[in-house]
Scaffold this active site. Structure first.
Site, mmCIF file in Angstrom:
data_model
loop_
_atom_site.group_PDB
_atom_site.id
_atom_site.type_symbol
_atom_site.label_atom_id
_atom_site.label_comp_id
_atom_site.label_asym_id
_atom_site.label_seq_id
_atom_site.Cartn_x
_atom_site.Cartn_y
_atom_site.Cartn_z
ATOM 1 N N ASP A 1 0.832 -0.934 -0.177
ATOM 2 C CA ASP A 1 0.136 0.133 -0.045
ATOM 3 C C ASP A 1 0.691 1.196 -0.026
ATOM 4 O OD1 ASP A 1 -2.055 1.767 0.344
ATOM 5 O OD2 ASP A 1 -3.267 0.627 1.944
ATOM 6 N N HIS B 1 -11.168 -0.678 4.989
ATOM 7 C CA HIS B 1 -10.676 0.075 7.064
ATOM 8 C C HIS B 1 -10.875 1.172 6.823
ATOM 9 C CE1 HIS B 1 -7.442 1.520 4.001
ATOM 10 N NE2 HIS B 1 -7.247 2.537 4.362
ATOM 11 N N ASP B 2 -11.506 1.851 6.149
ATOM 12 C CA ASP B 2 -11.900 3.384 5.872
ATOM 13 C C ASP B 2 -13.183 3.437 6.439
ATOM 14 O OD1 ASP B 2 -9.676 4.324 5.583
ATOM 15 O OD2 ASP B 2 -9.878 4.523 3.947
ATOM 16 N N GLU C 1 -6.642 4.431 -5.309
ATOM 17 C CA GLU C 1 -7.769 4.832 -4.598
ATOM 18 C C GLU C 1 -8.118 5.580 -5.109
ATOM 19 O OE1 GLU C 1 -8.933 5.395 -0.261
ATOM 20 O OE2 GLU C 1 -7.598 6.535 -1.166
ATOM 21 N N ASP D 1 -2.614 4.574 -2.507
ATOM 22 C CA ASP D 1 -3.265 5.827 -1.597
ATOM 23 C C ASP D 1 -3.846 6.762 -2.447
ATOM 24 O OD1 ASP D 1 -4.586 5.548 1.183
ATOM 25 O OD2 ASP D 1 -3.433 7.460 1.617
HETATM 26 O O1 TEU Z 1 -8.118 7.746 2.649
HETATM 27 C C1 TEU Z 1 -8.035 8.325 1.496
HETATM 28 C C2 TEU Z 1 -9.780 9.047 1.843
HETATM 29 O O2 TEU Z 1 -9.677 9.877 1.610
HETATM 30 C C3 TEU Z 1 -9.673 8.981 3.673
HETATM 31 O O3 TEU Z 1 -9.311 9.754 4.436
HETATM 32 C C4 TEU Z 1 -11.119 8.888 3.970
HETATM 33 O O4 TEU Z 1 -12.049 10.244 3.297
HETATM 34 C C5 TEU Z 1 -11.732 8.593 5.039
HETATM 35 O O5 TEU Z 1 -11.488 7.580 5.102
HETATM 36 C C6 TEU Z 1 -13.619 8.843 4.451
HETATM 37 O O6 TEU Z 1 -13.537 8.556 6.373
HETATM 38 C C7 TEU Z 1 -6.328 7.210 2.644
HETATM 39 C C8 TEU Z 1 -6.707 5.490 3.496
HETATM 40 O O7 TEU Z 1 -7.955 4.825 2.654
HETATM 41 C C9 TEU Z 1 -6.471 6.101 4.973
HETATM 42 O O8 TEU Z 1 -7.157 4.910 5.932
HETATM 43 C C10 TEU Z 1 -5.572 7.254 5.314
HETATM 44 O O9 TEU Z 1 -6.207 7.671 6.467
HETATM 45 C C11 TEU Z 1 -6.256 8.668 4.734
HETATM 46 O O10 TEU Z 1 -5.532 8.194 2.650
HETATM 47 C C12 TEU Z 1 -4.548 9.087 4.304
HETATM 48 O O11 TEU Z 1 -3.887 8.899 3.819
#
Ligand code: TEU
Length: 546
Positions: free
Chosen positions: A102, A319-320, A245, A203
């Site tokens: 990642d 995970h988000d 992403e 990411d």
């Molecule tokens: O997530 C991208 C992102 O925009 C997230 O912050 C998303 O909007 C949020 O989780 C929704 O609530 C990526 C990763 O997947 C995330 O874990 C990271 O925190 C983020 O980038 C920053 O690197």
């Protein structure tokens, strides 16, 4: 095992996402580690997956659980060593399981050597690796806000400038306009390819070409130019799977990203469906019921429009995101059945399916007292809304429904203390339902959610129609049924899902009476679909005529 030397091998693959922090601890720190993943490879082989997407394990101060990288070429001691990583890559390969790293290329940690140098002086060669603007301590360059709250600008007295950060202040944005930075990134990726990794998840890749003066964050004008260069300099030198992403991806953009000539990426994660259960124009925390008909029509549009000229990723969890069975299913009475339905709906489609750890067990959301949440996003959100005067119960309701820690509770391996995740104190509490929802119990039960996922994965490998077939939505306006057909020449699938706690009268469409049932989450009853009933039928043209 898939032949991973074949171009586009990833179209037949199933990917499993591991959030290393919460997967398996072997040292008693309460945090999962790489040797823990090695220990569980046999489990993943039993499930049948081809690739592991590993959330970041690089050196990091862990402000955002590893999405703040301080050294791209080293492993965080929390998770193990580079040698452990090499073991994982080797042991995975032996089982036909590749590792997808990642990469966070939009920003680094503020502890990264580059950033430390960049803050020394405006003349430092690393200064231009980041995005700086002039200003005064009391006058920000503009009013842009960071995703995790607060201004997107942070003042550095040493250089008398602000740096730009789209996420936490400890995550300064990289300046992709700088060709020297881009070259460093390519060399690092080539180095990981030499280590034997089989793919990369990128990411927030749609945010690399930002132009803060114009308040552009995603889909900047140079985005696809940067991606094509990145791909030519790195990925295209191997036979990799890549997924970006891209919260800002619509269908035309997704076609560019996943163009069949491989000039950019294999595919992207787009979030159109995942943003439907929130109030339009507001934040994810502003809850709204899932507009079911819109949801299935949205999936159908992506299926139809990318067919033959792009490629979809298929996911409901990561995970988000909150746990899908708690979000769109029923995690009470129909937990297992609705988890299987959601899997059926997704795995019947065209694209590369992603399974997030524990999804294959039907793991659910959790509710914790506010001080036990560890996510920077949850904590900032809570502080902000409380300061704005929202009632606490409402703020907590949003966190229970959408908070990222829902997905991050430890993997539930068995019914021993801490679900077999750690001998220490878990970094985030284990969901109390681990005594019944756990891998040990599900492996022993032929009717479990796990067994169902295993079967879905095997079907995808057995019948080419799953990978290559086209897609037709039936019952387009039906308020509970998600029904679609897939067809590849004479081979056809009918996927039937009854969303909701109510039985629904329904009969098979003409020509499907003699079809074979490939998978079902409960025995069929003529004329009706029971709550959360799901099935996939297969027919060949000859069956339809008979
Ligand atoms: O997530 C991208 C992102 O925009 C997230 O912050 C998303 O909007 C949020 O989780 C929704 O609530 C990526 C990763 O997947 C995330 O874990 C990271 O925190 C983020 O980038 C920053 O690197």
């Amino acid at each position: 095992m898939l032949d991973k030397t074949k171009k586009d091998w990833w179209k037949s693959a199933v990917v499993y996402q591991i959030y290393p922090r919460s997967f398996q601890d072997t040292t008693g720190t309460g945090v999962g580690d790489i040797p823990g993943i090695v220990r569980r490879l046999d489990y993943l082989q039993t499930l049948g997956v081809d690739v592991i997407w590993l959330s970041p394990v690089f050196a990091s101060p862990q402000v955002d659980n590893g999405y703040d990288i301080s050294d791209y070429r080293d492993i965080d001691p929390l998770f193990g060593t580079l040698e452990d990583m090499r073991t994982l890559i080797r042991e995975g390969k032996r089982r036909g399981i590749g590792i997808m790293m990642d990469l966070v290329l939009n920003h680094t940690s503020d502890q990264h050597r580059w950033f430390q140098q960049a803050c020394q002086s405006r003349k430092n060669p690393y200064h231009d690796y980041y995005v700086w603007r002039d200003g005064t301590p009391d006058c920000l360059p503009n009013d842009m806000q960071a995703v995790f709250g607060g201004p997107a600008w942070e003042w550095v007295p040493q250089v008398q400038q602000y740096y730009f950060h789209q996420f936490a202040p400890q995550q300064p944005d990289l300046n992709w306009e700088n060709p020297t930075l881009r070259r460093e990134i390519y060399d690092m990726i080539l180095w990981w390819m030499d280590q034997g990794v089989e793919g990369f998840r990128l990411d927030v890749i749609d945010q690399i070409a930002k132009e803060p003066d114009k308040k552009i964050t995603n889909n900047g004008p140079r985005l696809h130019e940067f991606l094509r260069e990145l791909s030519a300099e790195t990925f295209q030198k191997g036979c990799l799977v890549t997924v970006g992403e891209a919260w800002g991806a619509d269908i035309p953009r997704a076609k560019l990203y996943s163009a069949p000539d491989g000039s950019e990426l294999s595919m992207v994660f787009q979030f159109e469906q995942m943003c439907l259960d929130q109030q339009p124009g507001k934040e994810k925390w502003d809850l709204a019921p899932l507009p079911f008909v819109k949801m299935k029509q949205s999936f159908a549009r992506w299926q139809r429009e990318l067919h033959g000229c792009g490629w979809n990723s298929l996911f409901l969890d990561n995970h988000d995101l909150p746990r899908i069975v708690s979000r769109w299913g029923n995690d009470g009475q129909y937990r297992a059945r609705s988890a299987k339905l959601l899997a059926t709906m997704l795995h019947g489609m065209q694209g590369t399916p992603y399974i997030y750890q524990g999804e294959e067990l039907g793991m659910t959301n959790i509710q914790l007292p506010i001080e036990q949440y560890r996510d920077v996003e949850i904590q900032n959100f809570y502080r902000k809304r409380m300061a704005e005067g929202y009632p606490e119960a409402e703020v907590l309701r949003s966190i229970y429904a959408k908070g990222r820690d829902n997905a991050r509770t430890p993997m539930q391996w068995d019914d021993t203390p801490n679900a077999g995740f750690t001998a220490g104190t878990p970094w985030l509490p284990v969901n109390p339902n681990y005594t019944t929802v756990n891998a040990g119990a599900e492996l022993a039960d032929p009717d479990s959610v796990f067994a169902y996922y295993q079967k879905l994965i095997a079907l995808r490998k057995q019948y080419p129609v799953f990978v290559d077939g086209d897609f037709t939505l039936l019952e387009e306006e039906h308020p509970h049924l998600f029904v679609y057909e897939r067809a590849l020449g004479a081979e056809q699938l009918l996927v039937v899902c009854n969303f909701g706690d109510e039985a629904t009268p329904w009969t098979l469409p003409a020509g499907w009476e003699n079809a074979d049932t490939l998978i079902e989450n409960l025995p069929a009853q003529p004329g009706t679909l029971q709550p959360w009933e799901a099935r996939i039928l297969l027919r060949r043209d000859a069956d339809a005529r008979s």
